[in-house]
Design a protein around this motif. Structure first.
Motif, short mmCIF file in Angstrom:
data_model
loop_
_atom_site.label_atom_id
_atom_site.label_comp_id
_atom_site.label_asym_id
_atom_site.label_seq_id
_atom_site.Cartn_x
_atom_site.Cartn_y
_atom_site.Cartn_z
N VAL A 1 -0.15 10.35 -8.57
CA VAL A 1 0.26 9.01 -8.35
C VAL A 1 0.89 8.70 -9.82
CG1 VAL A 1 -0.06 6.62 -8.12
CG2 VAL A 1 -1.37 8.16 -6.72
N SER B 1 -3.80 7.11 -1.38
CA SER B 1 -3.43 7.95 -2.11
C SER B 1 -4.07 8.39 -3.29
CB SER B 1 -1.95 7.61 -2.79
OG SER B 1 -2.05 6.16 -3.27
N TRP C 1 0.02 -2.42 -6.27
CA TRP C 1 0.26 -1.35 -5.39
C TRP C 1 -1.35 -1.25 -4.94
CZ3 TRP C 1 4.19 1.19 -3.23
CH2 TRP C 1 5.45 0.91 -3.66
N LEU D 1 -3.63 1.74 -3.81
CA LEU D 1 -3.70 3.16 -3.69
C LEU D 1 -4.84 3.70 -2.96
CD1 LEU D 1 -3.19 3.72 -7.68
CD2 LEU D 1 -1.31 3.50 -6.04
N THR E 1 0.93 -1.25 -0.03
CA THR E 1 -0.01 0.11 -0.04
C THR E 1 0.84 1.12 0.08
OG1 THR E 1 -1.88 -1.06 1.06
CG2 THR E 1 -1.86 1.18 1.26
N GLU E 2 0.63 2.20 -1.06
CA GLU E 2 1.69 3.29 -1.26
C GLU E 2 1.69 4.29 0.29
OE1 GLU E 2 2.82 6.84 -4.14
OE2 GLU E 2 0.42 6.20 -4.30
N ARG F 1 4.79 7.07 3.72
CA ARG F 1 4.64 6.85 2.36
C ARG F 1 5.86 5.92 1.79
NH1 ARG F 1 4.79 11.63 -2.17
NH2 ARG F 1 4.67 10.33 -4.17
N HIS F 2 5.39 4.82 0.92
CA HIS F 2 6.45 4.08 0.32
C HIS F 2 7.01 4.85 -1.06
CE1 HIS F 2 7.14 0.26 2.26
NE2 HIS F 2 5.88 -0.04 2.19
N ASP F 3 8.22 4.72 -1.18
CA ASP F 3 8.74 5.40 -2.59
C ASP F 3 8.55 4.33 -3.76
OD1 ASP F 3 10.35 6.36 -4.59
OD2 ASP F 3 11.95 6.97 -3.44
N MET F 4 7.30 4.77 -4.36
CA MET F 4 7.03 3.84 -5.74
C MET F 4 7.95 3.75 -6.67
SD MET F 4 3.61 4.26 -7.98
CE MET F 4 2.31 3.89 -6.81
#
Length: 413
Positions: A208, A202, A197, A199, A169-170, A178-181
């Motif tokens: 995104v 987000s 992912w 979202l 999950t972002e 927050r993850h670094d997508m």
């Protein structure tokens, strides 16, 4: 650091380029709504749209509405409206089913596309239903697939050649971390790992970039920042290069190449339409379309800038007004590292949140001890944050949370 007063917040509201969007929503008097990350506010256009659909399109036109009013086209039409919000092409997004079912379908598709590997990687902060779907799918497949959880900060290091798909999950639903997508997608590609992912926290709150960062699959929620209403349909994303190669496991008639031939053998449709299953929920989709239309003419970069400013403001005001009352910041202090929410830990978090709600400040609680405040930039004002923190200070200073009724757990927290 200078003290921030309410006049300063009002000045920020006057300079806010997104301020005109607030009139697109019904917002009850006397309420400060900080829970749009759980259920978005009602768009003003929704009641009239649903009334027209029910009384005229359904009531008068009956079954002819499928063709006359384009009901059958809703999954693709709404997907095309979501696509720019998540950095995708119109033919890469489809509105259908629930988030959980879409996780199941896309995770199965990813495993079928990477058949020599058996490991599903996720992090310990992922939303539980995503993990449940992975556990259930692994048990159903019965081919030694397994789910491995690592701490969020350990995902990059764990990506390796034994991983089939990484499912994340972002934006963390509890803390907003927050993850670094882009970085994760790049490393995953270098090790032959597919990406899925979620979202939910987000899409609609921040830009995104699925295509630019090379994501393979994604799912998202329609009733949070997209304002589609309780239980609104979810959406899924499948990168073009996977659409005719990855197989999803639920063979439904709307995913059939010729559904109205009523053939007893399944043949999938081309492209993303094969990821449909059953009949589209027309009334729910009409409500979701109203939510999506609230983004007409909106610049997502402005949405993100305001989201960060609202979060930074709340952190500063809580430091300024609520120090010494047992609150501990659970979200990343740096805006770039979080989504559109701020969470605080408190030993009596549930009761504190109930006391806030009783005073008209609506956030929510996540076990074991988190007060969660979401920021929806299209309708939230900076002065709302100042007022909410003032109420929070009163609740804590006067210990209103000690009242017995605030300790009685409801079914939904």
């Amino acid at each position: 650091m200078p003290t921030i007063d309410r006049a300063a917040c009002e000045a920020m509201d006057r300079d806010d380029p997104l301020a005109p969007a607030r009139v697109r929503f019904h917002l009850p008097d006397g309420v400060i709504y900080l829970d749009g990350n759980s259920l978005g506010a009602l768009p003003r256009a929704t009641p009239e749209r649903l009334a027209r659909l029910v009384t005229r399109e359904w009531g008068d036109d009956l079954i002819t509405g499928w063709n006359k009013h384009g009901w059958v086209e809703l999954p693709r039409r709404l997907g095309a409206k979501i696509a720019p919000l998540v950095g995708a092409q119109a033919d890469e997004v489809l509105v259908c089913d629930s988030t959980s079912l879409n996780v199941f379908k896309l995770l199965s598709a990813a495993l079928s596309a990477n058949p020599q590997r058996r490991l599903i990687l996720s992090d310990s902060g992922n939303f539980p239903t995503d993990l449940y779907m992975a556990q259930g799918l692994a048990a159903l497949l019965g081919r030694d697939h397994r789910l491995e959880l690592v701490p969020p900060e350990g995902v990059m290091e764990r990506l390796a050649e034994d991983v089939a798909v990484v499912m994340l999950t972002e934006v963390d639903y509890r803390t907003g971390r927050r993850h670094d997508m882009a970085a994760i997608n790049e490393r995953a590609r270098s090790h032959g790992v597919l990406t899925l992912w979620d979202l939910a926290h987000s899409a609609g709150a921040m830009p995104v970039e699925l295509d630019r960062t090379g994501a393979d699959f994604a799912v998202g929620c329609g009733y949070k920042y997209l304002n589609g209403g309780p239980g609104a349909p979810a959406f899924l994303f499948v990168a073009r290069h996977w659409q005719d190669r990855a197989q999803q496991p639920l063979f439904g008639w709307f995913g059939h190449a010729r559904p109205f031939d009523f053939d007893t053998s399944y043949a999938p449709r081309d492209g993303i339409d094969r990821f449909q299953v059953g009949t589209p929920p027309v009334i729910s989709m009409a409500a979701l379309e109203c939510g999506l239309d609230t983004f007409a003419g909106i610049d997502l970069q402005q949405v993100r800038a305001k989201s960060l400013a609202l979060g930074d403001l709340m952190i500063r005001l809580v430091e300024q007004q609520c120090a010494g009352f047992g609150l501990s910041l659970a979200s990343p202090p740096a805006g770039a590292a979080r989504g559109s929410q701020v969470s605080y830990a408190h030993g009596h978090g549930y009761a504190v949140m109930q006391a806030l709600i009783a005073r008209g400040v609506i956030g929510d609680f996540r076990a074991p001890d988190l007060l969660r405040f979401g920021f929806t930039p299209l309708y939230l004002r900076f002065a709302d944050i100042w007022d909410a923190v003032a109420v929070l200070r009163t609740v804590l200073m006067q210990e209103e949370w000690r009242r017995p009724e605030f300790h009685q757990r409801a079914a939904v927290t």
